[in-house]
Each structure stands twice: as C-alpha cells, then as structure tokens.
Design a protein around this motif. Structure first.
Motif, PDB file in Angstrom:
ATOM      1  N   VAL A 105       0.834  -1.199   0.000  1.00  0.00           N
ATOM      2  CA  VAL A 105       0.000   0.000   0.000  1.00  0.00           C
ATOM      3  C   VAL A 105       0.868   1.248   0.000  1.00  0.00           C
ATOM      4  O   VAL A 105       1.696   1.432   0.884  1.00  0.00           O
ATOM      5  N   ASN A 106       0.659   2.113  -1.006  1.00  0.00           N
ATOM      6  CA  ASN A 106       1.312   3.430  -1.034  1.00  0.00           C
ATOM      7  C   ASN A 106       2.816   3.384  -0.935  1.00  0.00           C
ATOM      8  O   ASN A 106       3.427   4.278  -0.351  1.00  0.00           O
ATOM      9  N   LYS A 107       3.438   2.320  -1.438  1.00  0.00           N
ATOM     10  CA  LYS A 107       4.897   2.254  -1.378  1.00  0.00           C
ATOM     11  C   LYS A 107       5.494   2.206  -2.777  1.00  0.00           C
ATOM     12  O   LYS A 107       6.672   2.399  -2.961  1.00  0.00           O
ATOM     13  N   ILE A 108       4.641   1.898  -3.772  1.00  0.00           N
ATOM     14  CA  ILE A 108       5.177   1.609  -5.099  1.00  0.00           C
ATOM     15  C   ILE A 108       5.157   2.869  -5.950  1.00  0.00           C
ATOM     16  O   ILE A 108       4.135   3.526  -6.093  1.00  0.00           O
ATOM     17  N   GLN A 109       6.325   3.199  -6.530  1.00  0.00           N
ATOM     18  CA  GLN A 109       6.404   4.324  -7.451  1.00  0.00           C
ATOM     19  C   GLN A 109       6.224   3.872  -8.890  1.00  0.00           C
ATOM     20  O   GLN A 109       5.647   4.542  -9.707  1.00  0.00           O
ATOM     21  N   ASP A 110       6.792   2.692  -9.187  1.00  0.00           N
ATOM     22  CA  ASP A 110       6.875   2.254 -10.564  1.00  0.00           C
ATOM     23  C   ASP A 110       5.954   1.070 -10.782  1.00  0.00           C
ATOM     24  O   ASP A 110       6.265  -0.056 -10.389  1.00  0.00           O
ATOM     25  N   PHE A 111       4.819   1.301 -11.430  1.00  0.00           N
ATOM     26  CA  PHE A 111       3.862   0.231 -11.649  1.00  0.00           C
ATOM     27  C   PHE A 111       4.073  -0.518 -12.944  1.00  0.00           C
ATOM     28  O   PHE A 111       3.275  -1.398 -13.283  1.00  0.00           O
ATOM     29  N   SER A 112       5.111  -0.199 -13.692  1.00  0.00           N
ATOM     30  CA  SER A 112       5.251  -0.851 -15.009  1.00  0.00           C
ATOM     31  C   SER A 112       5.379  -2.370 -14.916  1.00  0.00           C
ATOM     32  O   SER A 112       4.844  -3.078 -15.774  1.00  0.00           O
ATOM     33  N   PRO A 113       6.045  -2.938 -13.903  1.00  0.00           N
ATOM     34  CA  PRO A 113       6.037  -4.403 -13.847  1.00  0.00           C
ATOM     35  C   PRO A 113       4.630  -4.963 -13.692  1.00  0.00           C
ATOM     36  O   PRO A 113       4.314  -6.022 -14.249  1.00  0.00           O
ATOM     37  N   TYR A 114       3.773  -4.254 -12.934  1.00  0.00           N
ATOM     38  CA  TYR A 114       2.400  -4.723 -12.755  1.00  0.00           C
ATOM     39  C   TYR A 114       1.619  -4.611 -14.048  1.00  0.00           C
ATOM     40  O   TYR A 114       0.820  -5.486 -14.388  1.00  0.00           O
ATOM     41  N   VAL A 115       1.881  -3.526 -14.792  1.00  0.00           N
ATOM     42  CA  VAL A 115       1.218  -3.360 -16.086  1.00  0.00           C
ATOM     43  C   VAL A 115       1.627  -4.490 -17.014  1.00  0.00           C
ATOM     44  O   VAL A 115       0.823  -5.033 -17.779  1.00  0.00           O
ATOM     45  N   GLN A 116       2.891  -4.871 -16.893  1.00  0.00           N
ATOM     46  CA  GLN A 116       3.372  -5.965 -17.722  1.00  0.00           C
ATOM     47  C   GLN A 116       2.609  -7.248 -17.415  1.00  0.00           C
ATOM     48  O   GLN A 116       2.258  -8.014 -18.313  1.00  0.00           O
ATOM     49  N   ARG A 117       2.349  -7.492 -16.157  1.00  0.00           N
ATOM     50  CA  ARG A 117       1.607  -8.695 -15.778  1.00  0.00           C
ATOM     51  C   ARG A 117       0.193  -8.650 -16.336  1.00  0.00           C
ATOM     52  O   ARG A 117      -0.339  -9.664 -16.792  1.00  0.00           O
ATOM     53  N   VAL A 118      -0.420  -7.468 -16.297  1.00  0.00           N
ATOM     54  CA  VAL A 118      -1.783  -7.342 -16.832  1.00  0.00           C
ATOM     55  C   VAL A 118      -1.778  -7.689 -18.312  1.00  0.00           C
ATOM     56  O   VAL A 118      -2.649  -8.404 -18.812  1.00  0.00           O
ATOM     57  N   GLN A 119      -0.775  -7.164 -19.003  1.00  0.00           N
ATOM     58  CA  GLN A 119      -0.706  -7.409 -20.440  1.00  0.00           C
ATOM     59  C   GLN A 119      -0.459  -8.870 -20.722  1.00  0.00           C
ATOM     60  O   GLN A 119      -1.063  -9.466 -21.621  1.00  0.00           O
ATOM     61  N   ALA A 120       0.423  -9.473 -19.931  1.00  0.00           N
ATOM     62  CA  ALA A 120       0.737 -10.881 -20.151  1.00  0.00           C
ATOM     63  C   ALA A 120      -0.483 -11.760 -19.912  1.00  0.00           C
ATOM     64  O   ALA A 120      -0.650 -12.797 -20.547  1.00  0.00           O
ATOM     65  N   ALA A 121      -1.369 -11.345 -18.992  1.00  0.00           N
ATOM     66  CA  ALA A 121      -2.549 -12.152 -18.710  1.00  0.00           C
ATOM     67  C   ALA A 121      -3.642 -11.942 -19.750  1.00  0.00           C
ATOM     68  O   ALA A 121      -4.641 -12.640 -19.737  1.00  0.00           O
ATOM     69  N   GLY A 122      -3.464 -10.941 -20.617  1.00  0.00           N
ATOM     70  CA  GLY A 122      -4.446 -10.732 -21.683  1.00  0.00           C
ATOM     71  C   GLY A 122      -5.772 -10.205 -21.191  1.00  0.00           C
ATOM     72  O   GLY A 122      -6.817 -10.529 -21.749  1.00  0.00           O
ATOM     73  N   ALA A 123      -5.731  -9.360 -20.125  1.00  0.00           N
ATOM     74  CA  ALA A 123      -6.994  -8.918 -19.537  1.00  0.00           C
ATOM     75  C   ALA A 123      -7.660  -7.838 -20.379  1.00  0.00           C
ATOM     76  O   ALA A 123      -6.992  -7.039 -21.032  1.00  0.00           O
ATOM     77  N   ASP A 124      -9.014  -7.808 -20.357  1.00  0.00           N
ATOM     78  CA  ASP A 124      -9.762  -6.725 -20.999  1.00  0.00           C
ATOM     79  C   ASP A 124     -10.006  -5.603 -20.015  1.00  0.00           C
ATOM     80  O   ASP A 124     -10.078  -4.438 -20.390  1.00  0.00           O
ATOM     81  N   THR A 125     -10.214  -5.996 -18.763  1.00  0.00           N
ATOM     82  CA  THR A 125     -10.599  -5.025 -17.737  1.00  0.00           C
ATOM     83  C   THR A 125      -9.765  -5.258 -16.491  1.00  0.00           C
ATOM     84  O   THR A 125      -9.445  -6.388 -16.148  1.00  0.00           O
ATOM     85  N   VAL A 126      -9.417  -4.161 -15.830  1.00  0.00           N
ATOM     86  CA  VAL A 126      -8.769  -4.263 -14.527  1.00  0.00           C
ATOM     87  C   VAL A 126      -9.726  -3.694 -13.484  1.00  0.00           C
ATOM     88  O   VAL A 126     -10.140  -2.552 -13.607  1.00  0.00           O
ATOM     89  N   ILE A 127     -10.074  -4.515 -12.497  1.00  0.00           N
ATOM     90  CA  ILE A 127     -10.924  -4.027 -11.404  1.00  0.00           C
ATOM     91  C   ILE A 127     -10.006  -3.742 -10.217  1.00  0.00           C
ATOM     92  O   ILE A 127      -9.268  -4.626  -9.785  1.00  0.00           O
ATOM     93  N   THR A 128     -10.043  -2.508  -9.742  1.00  0.00           N
ATOM     94  CA  THR A 128      -9.143  -2.161  -8.656  1.00  0.00           C
ATOM     95  C   THR A 128      -9.824  -1.275  -7.629  1.00  0.00           C
ATOM     96  O   THR A 128     -10.604  -0.398  -7.963  1.00  0.00           O
ATOM     97  N   GLY A 129      -9.495  -1.519  -6.358  1.00  0.00           N
ATOM     98  CA  GLY A 129      -9.995  -0.655  -5.283  1.00  0.00           C
ATOM     99  C   GLY A 129      -8.953   0.368  -4.887  1.00  0.00           C
ATOM    100  O   GLY A 129      -9.129   1.087  -3.904  1.00  0.00           O
ATOM    101  N   ASN A 130      -7.878   0.482  -5.654  1.00  0.00           N
ATOM    102  CA  ASN A 130      -6.783   1.385  -5.293  1.00  0.00           C
ATOM    103  C   ASN A 130      -7.257   2.816  -5.139  1.00  0.00           C
ATOM    104  O   ASN A 130      -8.210   3.247  -5.780  1.00  0.00           O
TER     105      ASN A 130
END
Lengths: 321, 408, 403
Positions: free
Chosen positions: C199-224
């Motif tokens: 929580v509130n520690k991550i500056q660089d979300f690109s690795p997470y974006v990479q995971r989303v792309q790798a999973a082939g998702a259409d939608t991201v549901i987030t409570g962030n």
C-alpha cells in the motif's frame, strides 16, 4: 513449479528495462545525497524534500517559461535554497555533531512539506509530461515504451558522467575531494573550505531538484513525494557506499532491477523448500514462507540493505571504514 | 543541584494527585506523556549514555506493544499475567528482540550502526502487514483490559495510576542501572570504545547488553500503550515513531539523565494542545525542532543544567533579569511569527481562494478581529512584531556579550 | 403552562455534541478535511432547522493525527468532553480502532453510551465481525462497490471476458478482490489473475502493467486509491495498454487533473453523480458551494447524505433532561430512511449497513461538470437503485441488541 508467470524473452527484457530506468531515477535522487554525505558527513534527511521542491518549482514555472526552461530553472532555485540552508542553518550545527545535523535536516523536511501543503494544497497537482514528449519510443510484444522514461534515464546517465568527470578531472573536483580528507590543509593552501561545502551542498540539492523536476511530471507531484521516496534513497546510499558515486549507480540499478523482477515473480520460499521435499510442511506453517515474491517486492531493498550492512558495511563500492 | 531531590519529590507528588487536578482529556494526555517519557528514557540509555544513535527504536516499542496485546487476549487478565503485570511481557519480548537486533547492530559503529537499526525497523515495518496473525492487518489487534487485584481498570484513573507506577519504577531502575558497573561501562563506550577494547572488554557484547536493556524498557513503554488503548497496530512500527523519540530525547537533552523524559513529555503535550488549535501544528513542530537543534543544542534540560553548573559572574538578579527580557523578546517574536503563519494559512487555503472574486479579497478573521489581506495592517503586525522580537533578542545578546567582555 | 415549562426544560438540557474524530493534519489529511466540510455543512442545515431539543448542535473537532493510536486518544477525549456521537470516515484502520473503543466504552458505561457513525470507511469487517449495536455505516461497503461496478460495466458491454483484479494488500483491497472473484460466475467473466501489492509504497507500476498485459486482460478491477490508482493508470496509459479500469476512487480530487486523457473511458461506481436528478442535485451542489466554497466531490456527498439520515433519526428522538439518550437514537437510526438527491437512503437493522443507490459512471469529455478544471468529468452510465445495490448481511455479524 513455475518461478515466473509465463516467462518470455520479451518480458524479461521489459523487466530489465523497467528496472534499469527506475534504478536510474533512484540514482538521480540519491546522487546528491551521497555526494553531500561523502563530502560533509551530513546525512541530509531533507534531501527528498529538495526532490519535492524541484517538482513543485517546475510545475509552477512551466506555464510561464515552458517545459525545458522550467526543468533548467527549477534545479537552480533548489540549489539556491540548499545554499541558504547550509549557510544559515547547518553551519550552526556542524560543531555539535552528526546527530544534530541529522535532526535539523529532519525538522527542515517537516517544515518544507508543511509549507508546500499550505501553498499548493494537500492533493496532487497536475504537473504532466508535455504533449510533444508524450509518445512511445518503441513497442515490445504489445506494450509501448514511453519516450519520456528513456529521456529520464538519459538525463540520469548524463548526470552521472558529468559529476564523475567534474570530480575526477577538474581542479574544482580535486579541491572538493581533498577537502573531505584534509580540510585544514586545503584551507592552508588558500581555498575557502566553507564556500566549497556550501557549493557542494547546493549542487547536491540541485541534483535532487532536477530529478524532481523531471520525474514529477511522469509520476505524481504531491506533498507526500518526499516521504514516498525518502527511505529508498537512504537504502541506495547505504548499499552503494556512503560517498561513492559509482556505488550509488550500482546500488540504484540493483534495487531497481530486483524490484522489477520480483514483481513479476510468484516465487515463494515454500517453493524452494519443495525442492528438498519440505514443501508441504512449509505450506502448513504459512506466514512468511508462503508469501509471494510479488507481494514482498517492497521489502527486498531492506533485506539487501541489511545484508550489505552486516557483511560489507562500507557498501558495494565505498571505502573501507 | 541541591534542589534536585526536592524538585523530584514535588513532581512525583503532583503526578500522584493529578487526576483530581485536571480534566479528563488532560489526564488522557498525561498518560500519553508518561509513555512517551518512558520510551524516551529507554532511548536515552542507548543514545545519551552509550552514545549509540538508534534510528529504529520503534521496532522494540512495537514488539512490546504486540506482545502485551496477545498476552491480554491469551490470559484474560488472570492467572500468570494479571493486568498490572502485563508490561513484564512487553519488557521480556523487548529484551529478546534487543539481544537479537543488538548483536547484529553493534558489530558496527556510528552511522553504520544507525543505518542497521533503521534497516531492521523498516524491514519489520514492511513485513508486518503480511503477517496478519501476529500483527493483525491494518486494523491491528484489539483486546480488553480485565479487572485484576480488585481494581477495575475500566476507567481512565486506573490506567493512569498503572502507567504512572510503571513509568516511575522503570525510570528508577534506569537510574540504578546507570550506577552499576555495566551502566558506567556504557559511558565508556560513548567516550572511548577503543580504549575499552584495549582494557580487555568485549565491546560487542557490552553494546549488545546495553541495546537489550534499552529495548526492554522500550518494550515496557509499548506494552503500557497497548494497555492504554487496548489495541496494537503496526503503524506503531513506522519510521516517524523512531524519529520522534530521537527528536524528543534531543530536545530534552540526551546528556542529562532526565532530559529525554522531559523532552518526551513536553513534545507530546505540545502536539496534544496545538493539534486541536491549528491546522498547521506540524509546521510549528518542525520549526521548533530546527530552532532547538540550532540554538539549544544541549536540549532544554541540558541547557538548564549547564547554566546551573556554570553560573555567570553576574549574580542572580541580573541573570534572572536577562532571562526574563530574553523570554519576553522571544515571546514577541513568536507571537508575530504565529500571527503571520496563521494569516498566511488562511489566505492560501482553498476555502479562501474560492471566496476571492474580481478585485475583492474578503477579510480574514484572526484572534477575533477582521483583517483585510490587501491592507498593510496584518502584515505590519505579524512581520513587524517578529522583527521587533528578533531585534530585541539580538540587542540583549549584544549587551550581555559586551558586559562579559568588560569583565574579562 | 405545562407546554411552556416543558419547552423551557428541554431548552436547558445538555446541547447535543457531535465529535468529528478525523485525520486533519499529516499526509492523509486531504480526505479528512473533506469529511469536515461535509459534516459542518449538514450540521449547519440541522441547526437552521432548529437543532436538537431547541438548541443548536455543537460540533467538536478532533485531529487523530493520522493513525489509530491518535484516534483512540481522541475518542476518549471526545467522550470526556461530553460528545454523544462520534463521526469518522476517512480511514478503515482508524474506523477499526474507533468502533472497538466505542463498543468497549459502552460495555463499561451502560446508560452512558455513545454512538459511532461511520461516514465512509468501507472495509467489510466493520459490519461483519466487528459489528455492534452502536455502530452505523452510512456509506457503501466493498461488496456494494464491486458488485454494482461489475453489474454496470457488464450491462454497458464494456466488461469483456477477462478481468484482472489489482488491489492493495490490506482488508479493503482483499475485500474488493474476493467480491470480484465471487461475481465471476454470475456475470460470466473469467478472473484471469489477481495481485495484491504493498500500500502506497510503489512508485513504478510498469512491472504490474506488464503482468496485466501478459494475462491478456480486458478489464482491470481495482480498489486502489491515491497514488496507487494514479500511478497504475498512468503506467498503463504510457505503456499503451488497451484495458479498461473499473475503480472505486477515481473521483479523488487531483486524479483526473493528473491523469488527464489517460483517465478517459474508465469507470467508477460511487454513490453520487451531479447529472442524476438534475433539479434536486443542482440545487444541492449550488447550496454546498455557497457554504463551503467548492462543489461537493468524492466523499463529500456520501457524508452529507449520511448526516441527513442522522438528521431524520434525530427528529424521532425526544431529548431527555440529560440530553440525548444514545439508545433512543440508535433505535431511531436503525429504521431511518431519507430522500437524497440520488434516491432513498435507508439503514438496514440487521447489520447497520446503509442501503443506498449507486451510480456507475464513466470518465468522458461530454460531462456537464468537469473535474479538476480539466475537460473531463464523470457521466452516469447506469443508476442502480438501492434495492438492486443491496448486498447480503455477512454471517460474521452477530449483533447483540440491548434488552
């Protein structure tokens, strides 16, 4: 047992690229801190605040002078503040010891954060990457790589080369380096050591300010920026070696890349124990053993820091104590 | 210095009758002040006496806090650990934590020592949210104070006396500790660890022991807080708790025995009072940190003791006179500064900015008067008084210096 | 004569004191101050209408200094200053502490109880394992947010088949993740992956974006919320990732301003949108602006509606000579309901969770009310009535009722 989720060359490449750029950002911010510590022995708690000031100054200047002038002027303004801080505040506290210096800078960090909140408000401000720089440099397996990130990395590398050259190749650099070891001698030779210190502090602050001006557009510019980056900068400086520029670069890259790789990994310690047949036992214990590497990504830097401090406290490239 | 035992006796007496002297919310603040004072004293042992600046003391405070909460839930206030004895658990876990951490930390000295303590605390803080059975997630672990030994422990008075007894006992123990050989060796560690090694002492073991004792008392303080709020939350492991105790101790003065306690009590009280009076109390707190570090480097108690030990040749009346004039000029400067800051805060606030229409800047109310921000009046008063106060203080300092020179 | 005497006695009773225990300083103060504005606004309205027992209601403000420890301290101070009701909303961690403190105080002081009105903390456990008779939640909870969001997006045809759950690793984020998973079968999508991050520690979300792309998702549901949402969206935007975000807190001030065009096309489920029922809503918005200086946004409308519910309940309660009897107010609140500009807001007695309409909205250039001075605002896509938005009572709530 898969250590990574669907590993492919592209993805590892991407992770490395991301990690490198993030590491270069960390370097930009910590370069100034390690310089200041190396020169003056002051661990400046307010360093991340200079980073934040750089971002806010750039945000304020951009509508008036355009983006490029803003990121040139902002670090100069921050350097000015750094010089004022050194001259009027730190100079009084040098004689009382390092703890006092540290605590004064901590108080300063609080004051700066509160003033920024008062003037700019408590929410994030919309300091954004200018439209002409907001495009993709290239594309790898469907993911764009923004040009601005490469620009940030480029600025960091230029910074590194410039400081390194300044310190090792120029007269000013030699004077500064000698002033660490033999300040009295340097003074006897006719150099004004207090002015040297003031200049170094100002340059250190300017570096942080430049990092803020550039990164604030890409990440967010908000009053908690200093807190968010603050501890990580200390980790980098310690792991790299207090006072070593090369060490700071190495440590930043190390932390950036391990963070990037860790996030992509679902590895757990229990998986490692499965190799020796204790996987089931580890699963039952739960807790630390079953946590995924991706969830633990933010704790890795501290593990690394601890390891370095216990095994080789002078850091990766620092001088032996 | 002869008056010291008398002062102490009077203070303790006042503390004992405090519940009948002050309101409920002030008593509440008093409990927090006692806990902060004990935590600072534990830190002062390590930093002031043994010269080891630790940046992660919140870890041992937190360990004690969580141990106490789990003990409260496990024992229900009876059996081996009735409610009044719960801080023992805090102390015991703090001791164990301190031994482990101290062993690693004291392998290094100076800045490296400080960085190791910081790393350990940050590591614990980063891991805590993931270890939900121990640390309870972001809502923490909650418990219930049970009656024991015929006392209810339901109301604030009972909690206050429990905290008071433990704080006084622990401070007394710390005082006695400072008189033991180990306590004396702590001073040696601070002054010249090299020499101690040559004398044959194992400085690593010494450092570890002292670290452990300091962590033990920090754990007791943490346990007292858990008993007070009947909960423990991992936010207590945050770095600003560690830095707060460092600041409190230095503001009180780490070289004087009771300095940290005074610093902890004063800063907690300050935070308590100002946080409800003004939006920018953190700014004032930061300014106080900077000013105390710059102008009162020995801390409040330290400066007091220093003046008492080396009275100037001027005599009591003149010294008191100078002191009063200094205080008066500083009060004027402070009033001017506070006025300006509060005025600026209201001027820059989003509510006010929304009120501004073309060319019309509404008045701002401060201290029950209305001030027009575009007129010279509020600025003259704020900045003027500030400047006046600083000028007076400088004048007084110059006079005193001139007098000293004349005598020399 | 008796009427006059009665009125006189009522007028001399203890005035009702409400205590706002919020984060008013420090890093998280931005949200806390919004709650303060909303509460002050509605208390002003209550006092204009005559207050309680003939006397104006007093608002006591306490700064919990950002954490549960400060909150515990302040709740005690508030009670000893005579507060009858504690108000809070910005943090689930603080809410967890406050609800326990209130429950324990009430246990130890029967006859002298206080109420806790939770204006915005959405963690499930507050009306689950931690529910108790004197706690009331007037805002949505995680189940309501997620299910309405998914229903709305699914009906609008933008949910797609593959959903990625990206959340913060604490109770709220886990609640969002669990509710997303539970809805998969009902709405016919596949939850391809779920991630919990610090929580509130991550500056660089690109690795997470990479995971989303790798999973082939259409939608991201987030409570962030805060940085975690902003940085995630910006990272996805700059990577050119073609996903739609379904969020709970996209309307936090500064988000749209900072994200700009990156935010366009993403969804939000919230209990307010300025374009629904414009006659009533416009009047409310203008009145709010005239009192506080800005249009209500983010948590403010929900908090105002919660205070309106309290206002309705107060009308059903007779003041006694000692002022307010908390149990009477609790009994009234349990069955309270009020008409807000969005629809009917009512309280469910079984677990003291509010039942309220939710509006699924999309960031668009066509919005009438723009956010953060940009060209974008939130356009309502589907209004889900209170009855449809309601989610079942949790089994973990075993509420002990008095008497």
């Amino acid at each position: 047992m898969p250590f990574f989720t669907e590993v492919s060359v592209d993805q590892i490449l991407f992770a490395l690229l991301n990690g490198t750029i993030y590491g270069l950002l960390l370097f930009m911010v910590s370069a100034g801190l390690t310089l200041i510590f190396g020169m003056m022995g002051v661990l400046n708690f307010a360093h991340a605040s200079f980073y934040m000031l750089g971002a806010y100054f750039a945000y304020t200047l951009e509508p008036l002078t355009g983006f490029w002038m803003a990121i040139i002027l902002a670090p100069i303004l921050v350097a000015g503040i750094g010089i004022l801080v050194e001259r009027f505040i730190l100079r009084h506290v040098h004689e009382h010891g390092h703890a006092h210096e540290l605590l004064v800078t901590f108080g300063l960090a609080v004051v700066i954060a509160e003033i920024i909140k008062m003037v700019y408000g408590k929410f994030a401000v919309d300091y954004r990457v200018p439209v002409e720089l907001n495009f993709a440099a290239f594309s790898l397996s469907g993911i764009d790589y923004p040009f601005y990130r490469l620009l940030m990395g480029g600025i960091a590398i230029v910074m590194f080369v410039a400081i390194y050259a300044l310190l090792t190749k120029t007269r000013v650099g030699i004077v500064v380096r000698s002033a660490i070891y033999r300040p009295q001698m340097v003074e006897a030779l006719g150099h004004n050591v207090p002015v040297v210190f003031m200049g170094v502090f100002g340059i250190g602050a300017a570096l942080a300010g430049l990092a803020g001006a550039v990164a604030g557009a890409f990440y967010t510019t908000n009053p908690n920026m200093a807190l968010e980056l603050g501890v990580m900068v200390f980790v980098v400086v310690v792991v790299g070696g207090l006072g070593s520029m090369g060490g700071a670069m190495a440590a930043s890259l190390l932390i950036g890349i391990t963070n990037s790789l860790a996030v992509g990994s679902d590895f757990r310690i229990a998986d490692l124990m499965a190799f020796v047949g204790m996987g089931g036992w580890a699963d039952d214990i739960g807790g630390l053993l079953t946590m995924r590497m991706s969830s633990l990504a933010a704790t890795l830097p501290f593990f690394i820091m601890l390891l370095v401090l216990v095994l080789r406290p002078s850091g990766l490239m620092g001088e032996k104590e | 210095m002869k008056f010291a035992p008398l002062f102490l006796l009077i203070s303790v007496a006042v503390l004992i009758v405090l519940p009948w002297l002050v309101s409920g919310s002030m008593l509440n603040a008093a409990v927090q002040m006692l806990i902060a004072a004990l935590f600072a004293m534990a830190f002062g042992l390590l930093c002031g006496q043994a010269g080891m600046l630790s940046f992660g003391h919140a870890a041992y405070f937190g360990i004690g806090a969580f141990a106490a909460v789990h003990a409260m839930n496990a024992f229900g206030g009876e059996g081996l650990l009735p409610t009044p004895l719960l801080p023992l658990v805090g102390g015991a876990t703090g001791l164990v934590g301190g031994l482990l951490a101290g062993y690693f930390s004291t392998k290094r000295t100076g800045v490296y020592f400080a960085m190791i303590t910081l790393a350990l605390a940050e590591l614990l803080h980063a891991l805590a949210p993931h270890l939900k059975t121990v640390f309870g997630g972001e809502a923490g672990i909650s418990s219930f104070r049970m009656p024991a030994w015929g006392i209810g422990f339901g109301g604030l008075n009972d909690v206050y006396f429990l905290t008071l007894v433990w704080t006084l006992v622990c401070i007394g123990l710390l005082y006695l500790f400072s008189k033991t050989p180990l306590g004396r060796l702590a001073l040696g560690l601070r002054e010249n660890a090299h020499r101690l090694r040559f004398l044959g002492y194992n400085t690593n073991a010494l450092g570890t022991l002292i670290f452990a004792v300091s962590a033990m008392f920090a754990g007791v303080a943490g346990a007292l807080q858990s008993i007070n709020i009947e909960a423990a939350n991992y936010v207590v492991l945050e770095s600003h708790i560690s830095t707060a105790v460092v600041l409190n101790s230095y503001i009180g003065g780490v070289r004087v025995f009771l300095g940290p306690a005074i610093g902890g009590a004063v800063m907690t009280f300050f935070g308590h009072v100002t946080s409800d009076l003004t939006r920018v109390w953190l700014l004032y707190q930061g300014i106080i940190f900077v000013l105390v570090m710059m102008f009162l480097p020995r801390g409040l108690m330290g400066e007091l003791v220093e003046r008492a030990r080396n009275p100037s040749a001027e005599g009591v009346a003149q010294t008191l006179g100078t002191l009063l004039m200094r205080l008066a000029s500083l009060a004027i400067a402070a009033f001017g500064a506070v006025f300006t800051i509060e005025f600026l805060q209201r001027l820059l606030s989003p509510e006010y900015r929304a009120d501004i229409t073309e060319g019309n800047w509404p008045d701002i109310t401060l201290f029950s008067y209305d001030w027009a921000p575009l007129s010279i009046a509020p600025w003259a008063i704020g900045l003027g008084l500030f400047g006046l106060g600083i000028a007076l203080a400088t004048l007084i300092n110059r006079r005193v210096a001139a007098r000293k020179e004349a005598q020399a | 004569m008796a009427l006059v005497l009665g009125a006189a006695t009522a007028a001399q009773a203890e005035p009702l004191k409400l205590a706002l225990v919020e984060t008013l300083s420090g890093p998280q103060a931005s949200t806390g101050l919004l709650y303060r504005d909303a509460v002050k606004y509605q208390i002003g309205k209550i006092n204009e209408a005559g207050g309680f027992g003939g006397a104006p209601i007093e608002l006591l403000e306490y700064d919990n200094q950002g954490g549960p420890v400060g909150a515990a301290d302040r709740v005690r101070a508030a009670i000893s200053d005579g507060a009858d009701v504690i108000l809070q909303g910005s943090s689930s961690a603080v809410a967890g502490q406050v609800t326990e403190d209130v429950r324990k105080h009430n246990l130890r002081n029967p006859g002298d109880e206080v109420l806790y009105i939770n204006l915005g903390s959405e963690a499930m456990e507050l009306t689950g394992a931690k529910c108790h008779y004197y706690h009331f939640r007037t805002s949505p909870n995680a189940a309501i947010r997620v299910n309405t969001l998914l229903d709305g997006m699914s009906e609008a045809g933008v949910l797609g088949d593959k959903v990625y759950a990206m959340n913060q690793n604490y109770s709220w984020g886990i609640d969002v993740q669990d509710n997303t998973a539970a809805a998969a079968d009902r709405l016919g999508f596949e939850m391809v992956e779920k991630t919990l991050h610090d929580v509130n520690k991550i500056q660089d979300f690109s690795p997470y974006v990479q995971r989303v792309q790798a999973a082939g998702a259409d939608t991201v549901i987030t409570g962030n919320w805060s940085n975690d949402l902003l940085l995630l969206m910006k990272a996805a935007g700059s990577a050119g990732l073609d996903v739609r975000f379904g969020t709970a807190f996209l309307d936090q001030p500064g988000n749209i301003g900072n994200a700009g065009a990156v935010a366009e096309g993403h969804f939000l489920s919230a209990s307010f949108n300025p374009e629904v029922n414009p006659e009533k809503t416009d009047a409310f918005m203008e009145d709010y602006k005239s009192v506080t200086g800005h249009y209500p946004s983010y948590v403010e409308p929900t908090a105002v509606f919660g205070m309106m519910l309290l206002q309705g309940a107060l009308k059903q309660v007779e003041p006694t000579e000692d002022g307010l009897n908390a149990s009477d107010l609790a009994a009234a609140l349990e069955n309270a309901s009020v008409e807000t500009p969005m629809g009917t807001l009512s309280m469910r007695g079984a677990d003291h969770q509010a039942i309220l309409p939710m509006i699924v909205q999309e960031v668009s250039r066509n919005a009438k009310h723009k956010s953060d001075g940009t060209e974008f605002g939130f356009v309502p896509v589907k209004v889900i009535s209170a009855a449809d938005a309601e989610q079942p009572v949790q089994d973990s709530c075993q509420m002990k009722r008095p008497g």
